[in-house]
Scaffold this motif. Structure first.
Motif, PDB file in Angstrom:
ATOM      1  N   GLU A 286       0.920  -0.957  -0.424  1.00  0.00           N
ATOM      2  CA  GLU A 286       0.282  -0.286  -0.324  1.00  0.00           C
ATOM      3  C   GLU A 286       0.918   1.071   0.279  1.00  0.00           C
ATOM      4  OE1 GLU A 286      -3.486  -2.256   2.512  1.00  0.00           O
ATOM      5  OE2 GLU A 286      -2.182  -0.230   3.340  1.00  0.00           O
ATOM      6  N   ALA A 287       2.015   0.940  -0.097  1.00  0.00           N
ATOM      7  CA  ALA A 287       2.759   1.908   0.460  1.00  0.00           C
ATOM      8  C   ALA A 287       4.491   2.268  -0.795  1.00  0.00           C
ATOM      9  CB  ALA A 287       3.651   2.243   1.807  1.00  0.00           C
ATOM     10  N   PRO A 288       3.948   2.771  -2.223  1.00  0.00           N
ATOM     11  CA  PRO A 288       5.020   2.958  -3.011  1.00  0.00           C
ATOM     12  C   PRO A 288       6.075   4.064  -2.953  1.00  0.00           C
ATOM     13  CG  PRO A 288       2.430   2.947  -4.086  1.00  0.00           C
ATOM     14  CD  PRO A 288       2.967   2.877  -2.658  1.00  0.00           C
TER      15      PRO A 288
ATOM     16  N   TYR B 148      18.806  -0.394   0.510  1.00  0.00           N
ATOM     17  CA  TYR B 148      17.694  -0.112   0.274  1.00  0.00           C
ATOM     18  C   TYR B 148      17.709   1.475  -0.048  1.00  0.00           C
ATOM     19  CZ  TYR B 148      17.083  -1.743   5.154  1.00  0.00           C
ATOM     20  OH  TYR B 148      16.590  -3.284   5.708  1.00  0.00           O
ATOM     21  N   THR B 149      16.634   1.900  -0.700  1.00  0.00           N
ATOM     22  CA  THR B 149      16.470   3.306  -1.396  1.00  0.00           C
ATOM     23  C   THR B 149      17.015   4.127  -1.071  1.00  0.00           C
ATOM     24  OG1 THR B 149      14.362   2.398  -2.131  1.00  0.00           O
ATOM     25  CG2 THR B 149      14.891   4.586  -2.885  1.00  0.00           C
ATOM     26  N   ILE B 150      17.976   4.157  -2.208  1.00  0.00           N
ATOM     27  CA  ILE B 150      19.384   5.516  -1.902  1.00  0.00           C
ATOM     28  C   ILE B 150      18.760   7.008  -1.578  1.00  0.00           C
ATOM     29  CG2 ILE B 150      20.627   7.181  -2.551  1.00  0.00           C
ATOM     30  CD1 ILE B 150      21.487   4.665  -4.469  1.00  0.00           C
ATOM     31  N   ALA B 151      18.887   7.972  -0.530  1.00  0.00           N
ATOM     32  CA  ALA B 151      18.050   9.073   0.056  1.00  0.00           C
ATOM     33  C   ALA B 151      18.377   9.764   0.084  1.00  0.00           C
ATOM     34  CB  ALA B 151      17.144   8.881   1.079  1.00  0.00           C
ATOM     35  N   ALA B 152      17.628  11.324   0.044  1.00  0.00           N
ATOM     36  CA  ALA B 152      19.748  12.038   0.117  1.00  0.00           C
ATOM     37  C   ALA B 152      20.011  11.739   2.049  1.00  0.00           C
ATOM     38  CB  ALA B 152      18.475  13.802   1.016  1.00  0.00           C
ATOM     39  N   GLY B 153      20.883  12.088   1.942  1.00  0.00           N
ATOM     40  CA  GLY B 153      22.010  11.540   3.014  1.00  0.00           C
ATOM     41  C   GLY B 153      22.431  10.656   3.563  1.00  0.00           C
ATOM     42  N   ASP B 154      22.088   9.467   2.511  1.00  0.00           N
ATOM     43  CA  ASP B 154      22.903   8.083   2.484  1.00  0.00           C
ATOM     44  C   ASP B 154      22.598   7.532   1.285  1.00  0.00           C
ATOM     45  OD1 ASP B 154      22.634   7.557   5.645  1.00  0.00           O
ATOM     46  OD2 ASP B 154      19.943   7.956   5.331  1.00  0.00           O
TER      47      ASP B 154
ATOM     48  N   ASP C 136       4.681  -4.326 -12.667  1.00  0.00           N
ATOM     49  CA  ASP C 136       5.231  -3.528 -13.962  1.00  0.00           C
ATOM     50  C   ASP C 136       6.501  -2.566 -13.614  1.00  0.00           C
ATOM     51  OD1 ASP C 136       4.566  -2.652 -11.365  1.00  0.00           O
ATOM     52  OD2 ASP C 136       2.911  -0.625 -12.538  1.00  0.00           O
ATOM     53  N   GLY C 137       7.411  -3.512 -12.257  1.00  0.00           N
ATOM     54  CA  GLY C 137       8.665  -2.510 -11.918  1.00  0.00           C
ATOM     55  C   GLY C 137       8.363  -1.789 -10.612  1.00  0.00           C
ATOM     56  N   THR C 138       7.243  -1.261  -9.959  1.00  0.00           N
ATOM     57  CA  THR C 138       6.885  -0.554  -9.072  1.00  0.00           C
ATOM     58  C   THR C 138       7.968  -1.096  -7.795  1.00  0.00           C
ATOM     59  OG1 THR C 138       4.972   0.336 -10.181  1.00  0.00           O
ATOM     60  CG2 THR C 138       5.686   0.435  -7.702  1.00  0.00           C
ATOM     61  N   VAL C 139       8.797  -0.718  -7.468  1.00  0.00           N
ATOM     62  CA  VAL C 139       9.637  -0.550  -5.743  1.00  0.00           C
ATOM     63  C   VAL C 139       8.609  -0.781  -4.886  1.00  0.00           C
ATOM     64  CG1 VAL C 139      11.543  -1.017  -4.679  1.00  0.00           C
ATOM     65  CG2 VAL C 139      11.726  -1.621  -7.047  1.00  0.00           C
ATOM     66  N   TYR C 140       7.863  -1.882  -3.560  1.00  0.00           N
ATOM     67  CA  TYR C 140       6.789  -0.741  -2.945  1.00  0.00           C
ATOM     68  C   TYR C 140       8.151  -0.921  -2.131  1.00  0.00           C
ATOM     69  CZ  TYR C 140       2.914  -1.856  -5.760  1.00  0.00           C
ATOM     70  OH  TYR C 140       2.634  -1.716  -6.671  1.00  0.00           O
ATOM     71  N   LYS C 141       7.735  -0.062  -0.604  1.00  0.00           N
ATOM     72  CA  LYS C 141       7.810  -0.052   1.048  1.00  0.00           C
ATOM     73  C   LYS C 141       7.458  -1.126   1.760  1.00  0.00           C
ATOM     74  CE  LYS C 141       9.098   4.478   2.347  1.00  0.00           C
ATOM     75  NZ  LYS C 141       8.890   5.516   2.356  1.00  0.00           N
TER      76      LYS C 141
ATOM     77  N   SER D 253      13.789  -2.948  -0.399  1.00  0.00           N
ATOM     78  CA  SER D 253      14.420  -2.520  -0.756  1.00  0.00           C
ATOM     79  C   SER D 253      13.579  -1.037  -1.616  1.00  0.00           C
ATOM     80  CB  SER D 253      15.249  -3.390  -2.236  1.00  0.00           C
ATOM     81  OG  SER D 253      13.432  -3.759  -2.746  1.00  0.00           O
ATOM     82  N   GLY D 254      12.609  -1.387  -1.696  1.00  0.00           N
ATOM     83  CA  GLY D 254      12.292   0.018  -0.777  1.00  0.00           C
ATOM     84  C   GLY D 254      11.990   1.036  -0.014  1.00  0.00           C
ATOM     85  N   ASN D 255      12.340   0.456   1.310  1.00  0.00           N
ATOM     86  CA  ASN D 255      12.563   1.651   2.364  1.00  0.00           C
ATOM     87  C   ASN D 255      13.324   2.303   1.963  1.00  0.00           C
ATOM     88  OD1 ASN D 255      10.428  -1.162   3.575  1.00  0.00           O
ATOM     89  ND2 ASN D 255      10.048   1.268   4.409  1.00  0.00           N
TER      90      ASN D 255
END
Length: 395
Positions: free
Chosen positions: A126-128, A195-201, A284-289, A366-368
């Motif tokens: 429920e949380a892409p 995990y998904t790359i985020a600012a600072g990480d 469809d390739g959507t990665v979920y968290k 991996s989406g988190n």
């Protein structure tokens, strides 16, 4: 169309697929793995077989039955073991076979564990990426009050085991935590998972959502757990070996050797935590968290995976592992009902036969983001740590 009609349709399509595969195999000789991979790719051109399988099996519309996955399960096991798990779509958990390393004089046999599959999509995806899932409640008590058995949930992926979780919550744990020396081993069969790359990480990827940089992969998550356990007064050894790099294949065999080595070096260790992250990827390739909100903080959900002897490997005390997981799960639910995912019971063993305190922990997907995973890891360690302290031997 009635069920008999669906069955006829399935058989016709299967026969056509088999015929097409036979023609291809004659024209394209090669290795078993190459033939299996090409057959999967050829049959995946059409979605008709997948629909027929779904109709024949009566599958829930909320669960995607992958054509590739269905064919892989029907192929000889050697093909399954050589097929790269990264290509099995639409929704899979990355995994590979564990090696059967028993203390017998005969040569080790290869385990025939299939590729891991993710839990059903329904109610979870429920949380892409940017969105959050679930609502949290504030946690104010110094200790976590366990939830009652009515909140416990189990995803049973075994073939022949029936489980009532409430029975395991009532069971007295056989785990004994020593008062001396290291008590907990944290390790990572797939340490490079990230995990998904985020600012600072930001990190340099070694593969999709993977890195050898221990500041951003599962080793970092293990360090977060270690800090919480030590704050609670527990002693931890953290194995930071990259068992899945440079080769992913055989990582469970290598991690089993590592566990054996640490248990010989530190006989006081009774808890072994193999810490991973999941991967949920849609067709469809959507990665979920997977997230929850606890005390105003977005945290990655956590899932406990319990192996059994259902797949044929020696694992006489798997029920003790499940009892431990159930007691920890009750604590996790006490933090917030949306924090833990259902316990995942598997036919595979995942090296959990080594101690009655062995569990596999999936922290997010991996989406988190890494920060969400670290927050979830802290909450897990606190809940599990309280259970371990209750199992400490009397002084």
């Amino acid at each position: 169309m009635g069920r008999k009609g669906q069955g006829r349709r399935l058989r016709r399509l299967t026969a056509l697929a088999a015929a097409a595969g036979a023609v291809w195999l004659i024209a394209h000789p090669g290795t078993v793995a190459e033939m299996g991979t090409a057959l999967v790719q050829a049959l995946n051109v059409s979605g008709l077989l997948s629909q027929a399988v779904s109709a024949e099996l009566g599958a829930d519309a909320s669960e995607d039955i992958s054509l590739e996955q269905s064919i892989l399960e029907a192929l000889p096991q050697t093909v399954q073991e050589e097929q790269p798990t990264e290509t099995i779509a639409p929704v899979v958990e990355e995994e590979e076979p564990e090696a059967l390393l028993e203390t017998e004089e005969t040569a080790p046999e290869e385990d025939t564990e299939p590729a891991e599959e993710a839990v059903p999509v329904s109610g979870l995806l429920e949380a892409p990426l940017e969105e959050e899932a679930g609502e949290g409640t504030e946690e104010t008590a110094e200790s976590i009050t366990p939830a009652d058995a009515s909140l416990l949930e189990l995803t049973n992926r075994t073939d022949g085991i029936e489980v009532e979780l409430s029975d395991y919550l009532e069971r007295e744990l056989t785990l004994t935590v020593s008062r001396e020396g290291p008590q907990i081993l944290i390790m990572h069969t797939h340490a490079t998972e990230a995990y998904t790359i985020a600012a600072g990480d930001e990190y340099v990827a070694s593969d999709t959502a993977r890195t050898t940089d221990e500041n951003y992969n599962m080793i970092r998550v293990g360090e977060e757990m270690k800090a919480v356990f030590e704050e609670l007064g527990l002693s931890v050894v953290h194995d930071t070996t990259l068992y899945d790099y440079p080769s992913y294949t055989g990582s469970y065999a290598r991690s089993l050797e590592g566990i054996n080595s640490y248990l010989e070096q530190y006989p006081t260790i009774s808890v072994v935590l193999d810490v991973h992250r999941d991967a949920l990827i849609a067709d469809d390739g959507t990665v979920y968290k997977l997230t929850d909100t606890v005390d105003g903080e977005t945290v990655a959900q956590v899932m406990l995976v319990v192996g059994t002897d259902d797949g044929g490997l020696t694992h006489p005390n798997w029920a003790e592992n499940l009892a431990l997981a159930t007691h920890i799960q009750a604590r996790l639910l006490g933090i917030d009902a949306g924090f833990p995912r259902p316990i995942n019971l598997r036919s595979q063993r995942f090296n959990q036969h080594m101690t009655v305190g062995s569990l596999l922990v999936e922290v997010g997907t991996s989406g988190n983001t890494l920060q969400e995973a670290l927050a979830g890891a802290r909450l897990f360690a606190r809940a599990a740590g309280e259970v371990y302290l209750e199992c400490m031997e009397s002084g």
